[in-house]
Scaffold this motif. Structure first.
Motif, PDB file in Angstrom:
ATOM      1  N   UNK A 259     -11.830   0.663  26.222  1.00 22.99           N
ATOM      2  CA  UNK A 259     -12.546  -0.590  26.341  1.00 22.99           C
ATOM      3  C   UNK A 259     -12.349  -1.197  27.730  1.00 22.99           C
ATOM      4  N   UNK A 260     -13.435  -1.409  28.438  1.00 22.34           N
ATOM      5  CA  UNK A 260     -13.371  -2.024  29.750  1.00 22.34           C
ATOM      6  C   UNK A 260     -13.262  -1.052  30.902  1.00 22.34           C
ATOM      7  N   UNK A 261     -13.131   0.247  30.647  1.00 20.23           N
ATOM      8  CA  UNK A 261     -13.010   1.203  31.744  1.00 20.23           C
ATOM      9  C   UNK A 261     -12.500   2.553  31.298  1.00 20.23           C
ATOM     10  N   UNK A 262     -11.519   3.096  32.033  1.00 15.80           N
ATOM     11  CA  UNK A 262     -10.998   4.429  31.757  1.00 15.80           C
ATOM     12  C   UNK A 262      -9.475   4.409  31.799  1.00 15.80           C
ATOM     13  N   UNK A 263      -8.884   5.271  30.980  1.00 14.41           N
ATOM     14  CA  UNK A 263      -7.438   5.410  30.941  1.00 14.41           C
ATOM     15  C   UNK A 263      -7.021   6.400  32.031  1.00 14.41           C
ATOM     16  N   UNK A 414     -16.792   4.992  48.909  1.00 15.65           N
ATOM     17  CA  UNK A 414     -15.782   5.426  47.944  1.00 15.65           C
ATOM     18  C   UNK A 414     -15.283   4.236  47.136  1.00 15.65           C
ATOM     19  N   UNK A 415     -15.005   3.128  47.797  1.00 18.41           N
ATOM     20  CA  UNK A 415     -14.531   1.931  47.101  1.00 18.41           C
ATOM     21  C   UNK A 415     -15.556   1.447  46.078  1.00 18.41           C
ATOM     22  N   UNK A 416     -16.830   1.533  46.419  1.00 17.60           N
ATOM     23  CA  UNK A 416     -17.881   1.074  45.510  1.00 17.60           C
ATOM     24  C   UNK A 416     -18.035   1.974  44.296  1.00 17.60           C
ATOM     25  N   UNK A 417     -17.578   3.238  44.408  1.00 13.99           N
ATOM     26  CA  UNK A 417     -17.687   4.177  43.295  1.00 13.99           C
ATOM     27  C   UNK A 417     -16.383   4.290  42.504  1.00 13.99           C
ATOM     28  N   UNK A 418     -15.420   3.442  42.795  1.00 17.02           N
ATOM     29  CA  UNK A 418     -14.096   3.560  42.184  1.00 17.02           C
ATOM     30  C   UNK A 418     -14.150   3.473  40.664  1.00 17.02           C
ATOM     31  N   UNK A 419     -13.373   4.330  40.030  1.00 14.39           N
ATOM     32  CA  UNK A 419     -13.263   4.348  38.576  1.00 14.39           C
ATOM     33  C   UNK A 419     -12.562   3.072  38.107  1.00 14.39           C
ATOM     34  N   UNK A 420     -13.134   2.342  37.147  1.00 14.41           N
ATOM     35  CA  UNK A 420     -12.440   1.162  36.632  1.00 14.41           C
ATOM     36  C   UNK A 420     -11.299   1.582  35.697  1.00 14.41           C
ATOM     37  N   UNK A 421     -10.110   1.622  36.236  1.00 19.05           N
ATOM     38  CA  UNK A 421      -8.945   2.065  35.466  1.00 19.05           C
ATOM     39  C   UNK A 421      -8.330   0.873  34.753  1.00 19.05           C
ATOM     40  N   UNK A 422      -8.154   0.986  33.456  1.00 17.01           N
ATOM     41  CA  UNK A 422      -7.542  -0.081  32.661  1.00 17.01           C
ATOM     42  C   UNK A 422      -6.535   0.536  31.702  1.00 17.01           C
ATOM     43  N   UNK A 423      -5.597  -0.256  31.281  1.00 16.68           N
ATOM     44  CA  UNK A 423      -4.611   0.212  30.303  1.00 16.68           C
ATOM     45  C   UNK A 423      -5.255   0.246  28.931  1.00 16.68           C
ATOM     46  N   UNK A 424      -5.039   1.322  28.158  1.00 15.56           N
ATOM     47  CA  UNK A 424      -5.595   1.364  26.801  1.00 15.56           C
ATOM     48  C   UNK A 424      -4.949   0.297  25.939  1.00 15.56           C
ATOM     49  N   UNK A 425      -5.647  -0.199  24.918  1.00 18.11           N
ATOM     50  CA  UNK A 425      -5.066  -1.230  24.056  1.00 18.11           C
ATOM     51  C   UNK A 425      -3.798  -0.724  23.374  1.00 18.11           C
ATOM     52  N   UNK A 426      -2.802  -1.576  23.305  1.00 19.33           N
ATOM     53  CA  UNK A 426      -1.544  -1.201  22.666  1.00 19.33           C
ATOM     54  C   UNK A 426      -1.744  -1.052  21.166  1.00 19.33           C
ATOM     55  N   UNK A 427      -1.063  -0.063  20.607  1.00 18.26           N
ATOM     56  CA  UNK A 427      -1.142   0.123  19.158  1.00 18.26           C
ATOM     57  C   UNK A 427      -0.369  -0.978  18.458  1.00 18.26           C
ATOM     58  N   UNK A 428      -0.962  -1.489  17.399  1.00 12.97           N
ATOM     59  CA  UNK A 428      -0.274  -2.519  16.632  1.00 12.97           C
ATOM     60  C   UNK A 428       0.854  -1.887  15.827  1.00 12.97           C
ATOM     61  N   UNK A 429       2.019  -2.549  15.779  1.00 12.73           N
ATOM     62  CA  UNK A 429       3.134  -1.976  15.010  1.00 12.73           C
ATOM     63  C   UNK A 429       2.804  -1.902  13.525  1.00 12.73           C
ATOM     64  N   UNK A 430       3.312  -0.864  12.905  1.00 10.53           N
ATOM     65  CA  UNK A 430       3.074  -0.694  11.462  1.00 10.53           C
ATOM     66  C   UNK A 430       3.763  -1.803  10.693  1.00 10.53           C
ATOM     67  N   UNK A 431       3.081  -2.243   9.634  1.00 12.80           N
ATOM     68  CA  UNK A 431       3.664  -3.320   8.808  1.00 12.80           C
ATOM     69  C   UNK A 431       4.851  -2.787   8.026  1.00 12.80           C
ATOM     70  N   UNK A 432       5.882  -3.630   7.936  1.00  8.95           N
ATOM     71  CA  UNK A 432       7.047  -3.278   7.128  1.00  8.95           C
ATOM     72  C   UNK A 432       6.672  -3.307   5.646  1.00  8.95           C
ATOM     73  N   UNK A 433       7.086  -2.280   4.884  1.00  9.25           N
ATOM     74  CA  UNK A 433       6.784  -2.318   3.437  1.00  9.25           C
ATOM     75  C   UNK A 433       7.524  -3.469   2.752  1.00  9.25           C
ATOM     76  N   UNK A 434       6.872  -4.082   1.805  1.00 11.08           N
ATOM     77  CA  UNK A 434       7.493  -5.194   1.076  1.00 11.08           C
ATOM     78  C   UNK A 434       8.652  -4.694   0.229  1.00 11.08           C
ATOM     79  N   UNK A 435       9.598  -5.575   0.060  1.00  9.38           N
ATOM     80  CA  UNK A 435      10.751  -5.250  -0.805  1.00  9.38           C
ATOM     81  C   UNK A 435      11.773  -4.475  -0.075  1.00  9.38           C
TER      82      UNK A 435
END
Length: 435
Positions: A259-263, A414-435
């Motif tokens: 999203x927003x560019x390339x990794x 070259x500057x005008x053709x630069x790849x838009x490099x962005x960090x990929x979205x961070x993975x959301x932490x897994x939910x802790x099981x109840x109990x």
């Protein structure tokens, strides 16, 4: 970015000196072929020339999302610069100048070398019609083999259709006619009079030359190109998916969209690939010194045994609205006085250009193909503009040589053709099981 270690600089100097050797080998036909390259000053280019070239390489790598680059610049009256910059992948191992890589559209020059070699040997005629050698293309009854080489067949390009297949199934073995069919299915432009960048044309030309000669495309390039010029690290590999060579290899990559560019921090490795994805359009492999030697010899057309037809006599604009100094024909891009080619193939963007009169030569490869071949081409021209102003070494004289463009204009491009490099979205932490 760090330059080469002293050990690698010694290897680079040896590679640079190799350009000055007299090359003798088996030429097309029965004669003995001898090629003496232009005299080359045996020494490094001055720091005042190398520093801005290194800055240009660093900027182009960042723009292309590449972790590494290998470049070679030979200025016969001043010296040479052969360097490996960066790493195999982000945070990976250092590069060396002896690594093999895929040369992308520079393969087109070699395919046309084979055509002209077969013409000179009387095996085919330049005006032979394509359907005489390739089945299933009856609608090209007025298109000649020379049209395929010159880019004047009117056919379109296949790469936009098959690019995702190349990246997702790099081990797939392609039929040249199937691959070409995607370009042939596009609307045609008038043949004979308009240059069109068409991978389909060079794929068809490879098929035609195989059928006319009874030899494989790999064997033809070995006979008419690599053998005569003693290019020991240059070949058109077979169909089986493999790295560019069994020796040291520059790893090739592409960056996945997010999203927003390339990794750009974690590019996908596509070093292992079937050369059938490029075949006689973009499938060949080489090293930086081999490719420098080839570009220098190619610009001077030393492989020809006859003077006619004149391969570069009638160039056409390289694209609609191209400046007068940028034309194309004979499998080549003609940029000012320099003759060569640039482009991309999965994992690599490559450019190789040389001036036929002086032997001035620039070769580059970037190890990420996401932006296509334009950044590699622009980098080669930027380096050429810088190096063309290199001062003469002691006892040498700067020839009457100049280029119709500046380093600044291609640095900006070259500057005008630069790849838009962005960090990929961070993975959301897994939910802790109840109990």
């Amino acid at each position: 970015m760090q330059l080469l270690s002293s050990r690698k600089w010694r290897a680079a100097a040896a590679g640079a000196a190799a350009l000055a050797l007299i090359l003798t080998g088996c030429a097309p036909g029965d004669s003995t072929f001898t090629y003496t390259p232009p005299a080359q000053v045996d020494g490094d280019l001055a720091e005042e020339t190398v520093v801005p070239m290194q800055d240009a390489v660093n900027a182009a790598m960042a723009a292309a999302g590449a972790s590494g680059a290998i470049v070679g610049v030979w200025v016969p009256w001043s010296g040479s610069w052969v360097a490996a910059t960066g790493t195999q992948e982000p945070g990976g191992a250092e590069l060396s100048t002896d690594m093999s890589f895929r040369i992308a559209d520079v393969t087109r020059l070699m395919t046309c070398d084979v055509l002209y070699g077969l013409i000179d040997d009387g095996v085919v005629k330049a005006d032979a019609k394509v359907p005489a050698y390739v089945s299933g293309v009856a609608d090209m009854k007025d298109v000649t083999l020379l049209d395929l080489c010159n880019g004047t067949s009117g056919a379109g390009s296949s790469e936009d259709v098959v690019k995702s297949s190349w990246l997702n199934t790099p081990e797939r073995e392609w039929s040249p006619l199937e691959l070409a069919s995607y370009g042939l299915g596009r609307a045609r432009v008038p043949a004979h009079t308009t240059y069109r960048d068409s991978d389909a044309g060079y794929l068809l030309l490879g098929l035609a030359l195989e059928r006319a000669s009874g030899m494989s495309a790999s064997a033809l390039i070995a006979k008419y190109v690599a053998g005569p010029l003693d290019l020991k690290n240059t070949s058109l590999p077979g169909r089986t998916a493999a790295p560019p060579s069994t020796g040291p290899v520059l790893n090739g990559h592409y960056s996945n969209p997010v999203e927003g560019g390339f990794d750009c921090a974690a590019p996908a490795d596509i070093t292992t690939l079937s050369a059938s994805s490029g075949y006689t359009d973009s499938g060949a492999v080489s090293t930086i010194t081999d490719l420098g030697r080839y570009a220098q010899a190619e610009a001077a057309q030393v492989l020809r045994s006859k003077k006619t037809p004149d391969r570069f006599a009638a160039p056409l604009p390289a694209y609609d609205g191209a400046p007068s100094w940028h034309q194309a024909t004979g499998g080549a891009q003609i940029v000012g006085s320099m003759i060569g080619q640039h482009g991309w193939t999965p994992g690599y963007a490559t450019a190789a250009y040389a001036d036929p009169a002086t032997g001035f030569t620039v070769v580059v490869v970037l190890n990420n193909s996401t932006t296509g071949g334009s950044i590699a081409g622009n980098l080669a021209w930027e380096l050429a503009a810088i190096a063309s102003k290199a001062p003469a070494a002691s006892g040498q004289t700067v020839p009457e040589f100049g280029l119709p463009f500046t380093a600044e204009q291609f640095h900006q491009a070259i500057a005008e053709r630069a790849l838009p490099c962005v960090a990929p979205p961070a993975e959301e932490p897994a939910e802790e099981p109840e109990g």
